[in-house]
Write a protein that holds these residues in place. Structure first.
Motif, mmCIF file in Angstrom:
data_model
loop_
_atom_site.group_PDB
_atom_site.id
_atom_site.type_symbol
_atom_site.label_atom_id
_atom_site.label_comp_id
_atom_site.label_asym_id
_atom_site.label_seq_id
_atom_site.Cartn_x
_atom_site.Cartn_y
_atom_site.Cartn_z
ATOM 1 N N LYS A 37 0.836 -1.195 0.000
ATOM 2 C CA LYS A 37 0.000 0.000 0.000
ATOM 3 C C LYS A 37 0.874 1.250 0.000
ATOM 4 C CE LYS A 37 -3.741 -2.366 0.305
ATOM 5 N NZ LYS A 37 -4.630 -2.486 -0.798
ATOM 6 N N PRO A 38 0.432 2.307 -0.663
ATOM 7 C CA PRO A 38 1.209 3.545 -0.653
ATOM 8 C C PRO A 38 1.227 4.157 0.741
ATOM 9 C CG PRO A 38 -0.926 3.889 -1.668
ATOM 10 C CD PRO A 38 -0.799 2.412 -1.407
ATOM 11 N N HIS A 39 2.279 4.893 1.040
ATOM 12 C CA HIS A 39 2.391 5.575 2.328
ATOM 13 C C HIS A 39 1.479 6.789 2.340
ATOM 14 C CE1 HIS A 39 5.650 3.159 3.811
ATOM 15 N NE2 HIS A 39 6.264 3.285 2.654
ATOM 16 N N ALA A 40 1.071 7.172 3.535
ATOM 17 C CA ALA A 40 0.249 8.362 3.694
ATOM 18 C C ALA A 40 1.048 9.582 3.252
ATOM 19 C CB ALA A 40 -0.166 8.508 5.155
ATOM 20 N N PRO A 41 0.417 10.495 2.530
ATOM 21 C CA PRO A 41 1.149 11.691 2.105
ATOM 22 C C PRO A 41 1.562 12.543 3.300
ATOM 23 C CG PRO A 41 -1.177 11.844 1.533
ATOM 24 C CD PRO A 41 -0.959 10.487 2.094
ATOM 25 N N VAL A 42 2.706 13.181 3.177
ATOM 26 C CA VAL A 42 3.228 14.049 4.233
ATOM 27 C C VAL A 42 2.613 15.437 4.062
ATOM 28 C CG1 VAL A 42 5.327 15.097 5.150
ATOM 29 C CG2 VAL A 42 5.371 12.743 4.305
ATOM 30 N N LEU A 43 2.184 16.028 5.166
ATOM 31 C CA LEU A 43 1.635 17.380 5.114
ATOM 32 C C LEU A 43 2.751 18.372 4.825
ATOM 33 C CD1 LEU A 43 -0.729 17.401 8.212
ATOM 34 C CD2 LEU A 43 -1.358 17.111 5.825
ATOM 35 N N GLN A 44 2.491 19.295 3.912
ATOM 36 C CA GLN A 44 3.464 20.325 3.572
ATOM 37 C C GLN A 44 2.748 21.631 3.271
ATOM 38 O OE1 GLN A 44 5.597 18.792 0.180
ATOM 39 N NE2 GLN A 44 6.898 17.495 1.438
ATOM 40 N N CYS A 45 3.416 22.722 3.563
ATOM 41 C CA CYS A 45 2.927 24.043 3.184
ATOM 42 C C CYS A 45 3.578 24.413 1.856
ATOM 43 C CB CYS A 45 3.296 25.077 4.248
ATOM 44 S SG CYS A 45 2.492 24.796 5.839
ATOM 45 N N ASN A 46 2.781 24.899 0.916
ATOM 46 C CA ASN A 46 3.321 25.278 -0.388
ATOM 47 C C ASN A 46 3.194 26.788 -0.590
ATOM 48 O OD1 ASN A 46 0.641 25.794 -1.281
ATOM 49 N ND2 ASN A 46 0.378 23.638 -1.771
ATOM 50 N N ASP A 47 3.631 27.264 -1.744
ATOM 51 C CA ASP A 47 3.611 28.704 -2.029
ATOM 52 C C ASP A 47 2.203 29.283 -1.975
ATOM 53 O OD1 ASP A 47 6.353 28.685 -2.311
ATOM 54 O OD2 ASP A 47 6.299 28.519 -4.507
ATOM 55 N N ALA A 48 1.221 28.531 -2.469
ATOM 56 C CA ALA A 48 -0.166 29.011 -2.451
ATOM 57 C C ALA A 48 -0.664 29.175 -1.015
ATOM 58 C CB ALA A 48 -1.064 28.059 -3.221
ATOM 59 N N HIS A 84 1.243 29.870 1.641
ATOM 60 C CA HIS A 84 1.917 31.042 2.202
ATOM 61 C C HIS A 84 1.385 32.344 1.604
ATOM 62 C CE1 HIS A 84 4.678 28.854 4.689
ATOM 63 N NE2 HIS A 84 5.054 28.099 3.671
ATOM 64 N N ALA A 85 0.863 32.305 0.399
ATOM 65 C CA ALA A 85 0.267 33.495 -0.205
ATOM 66 C C ALA A 85 -1.023 33.886 0.515
ATOM 67 C CB ALA A 85 -0.006 33.256 -1.686
ATOM 68 N N ARG A 86 -1.717 32.900 1.094
ATOM 69 C CA ARG A 86 -2.972 33.164 1.824
ATOM 70 C C ARG A 86 -2.723 33.691 3.225
ATOM 71 N NH1 ARG A 86 -6.205 27.987 2.061
ATOM 72 N NH2 ARG A 86 -7.741 29.339 3.035
ATOM 73 N N GLY A 87 -1.659 33.208 3.867
ATOM 74 C CA GLY A 87 -1.372 33.573 5.250
ATOM 75 C C GLY A 87 -0.143 32.822 5.724
ATOM 76 N N SER A 88 -0.016 32.696 7.029
ATOM 77 C CA SER A 88 1.106 31.949 7.596
ATOM 78 C C SER A 88 0.691 30.490 7.741
ATOM 79 C CB SER A 88 1.492 32.516 8.961
ATOM 80 O OG SER A 88 1.925 33.851 8.827
ATOM 81 N N CYS A 89 1.360 29.613 7.017
ATOM 82 C CA CYS A 89 1.045 28.183 7.054
ATOM 83 C C CYS A 89 2.008 27.491 7.995
ATOM 84 C CB CYS A 89 1.151 27.588 5.649
ATOM 85 S SG CYS A 89 0.774 25.825 5.594
ATOM 86 N N VAL A 90 1.475 26.558 8.795
ATOM 87 C CA VAL A 90 2.309 25.811 9.724
ATOM 88 C C VAL A 90 1.729 24.403 9.878
ATOM 89 C CG1 VAL A 90 1.073 26.587 11.793
ATOM 90 C CG2 VAL A 90 3.455 25.911 11.969
ATOM 91 N N ILE A 91 2.629 23.436 10.110
ATOM 92 C CA ILE A 91 2.232 22.068 10.407
ATOM 93 C C ILE A 91 2.410 21.884 11.915
ATOM 94 C CG2 ILE A 91 2.598 19.623 9.936
ATOM 95 C CD1 ILE A 91 1.781 21.299 7.450
#
Length: 158
Positions: free
Chosen positions: A25-36, A38-45
């Motif tokens: 089975k594929p691994h769960a995707p890792v959460l990441q902040c992208n440019d879009a 950061h353009a909306r606000g401050s992104c954090v995990i």
């Protein structure tokens, strides 16, 4: 004679091609902040049970998770929902310590958004990391992706 046939049968099973083995089975995707993001606000995990993180003068802590979504390796007729609890506070902005419940639930519009009108701050729950299977549904190594900003317009709760 029976033992000879048994040995032949076992030898033939051992030589079965790899397609007969269980699929990986594929691994769960890792959460990441992208440019879009950061353009909306401050992104954090935010890590579940981790250290508090300060974003835009707001201290955030991810403290609880109830994940009723379909695991990644299962086909479900309903995607499910996830509830989170964050602790938020900002002495600088006059926001007292409070527990905020945010959800990713398609049945409840805007349940993924917290707004403090006095400070003009918005916190949007964008995603929560997923488990790979129902058997591996522990809450360790889980995280929440949030976007914090002023006067943010939330995306639909999908």
């Amino acid at each position: 004679m029976k033992s000879l046939w048994l040995m032949i049968a076992l030898a033939s099973v051992a030589s079965v091609p790899t397609f007969a083995r269980a699929a990986i089975k594929p691994h769960a995707p890792v959460l990441q902040c992208n440019d879009a993001d950061h353009a909306r606000g401050s992104c954090v995990i935010l890590p579940l049970g981790g250290q508090a993180v300060e974003v835009a003068n707001l201290r955030l802590l991810f403290v609880d998770l109830e994940d009723n979504r379909c695991p990644l390796d299962v086909d479900c007729f309903w995607a499910g929902y996830v509830n989170t609890t964050l602790v938020v506070e900002s002495p600088k902005l006059g926001i007292p310590l409070q527990y905020v419940e945010l959800s990713l639930d398609p049945r409840e519009e805007l349940s993924h958004v917290w707004v403090n009108d006095a400070a003009g701050l918005t916190v949007i729950l964008e995603d929560v990391s997923r488990t790979e299977s129902a058997e591996n549904a522990s809450v360790s190594h889980r995280g929440a992706k949030v976007i914090v900003g002023r006067n943010l317009s939330p995306s639909p709760n999908l």
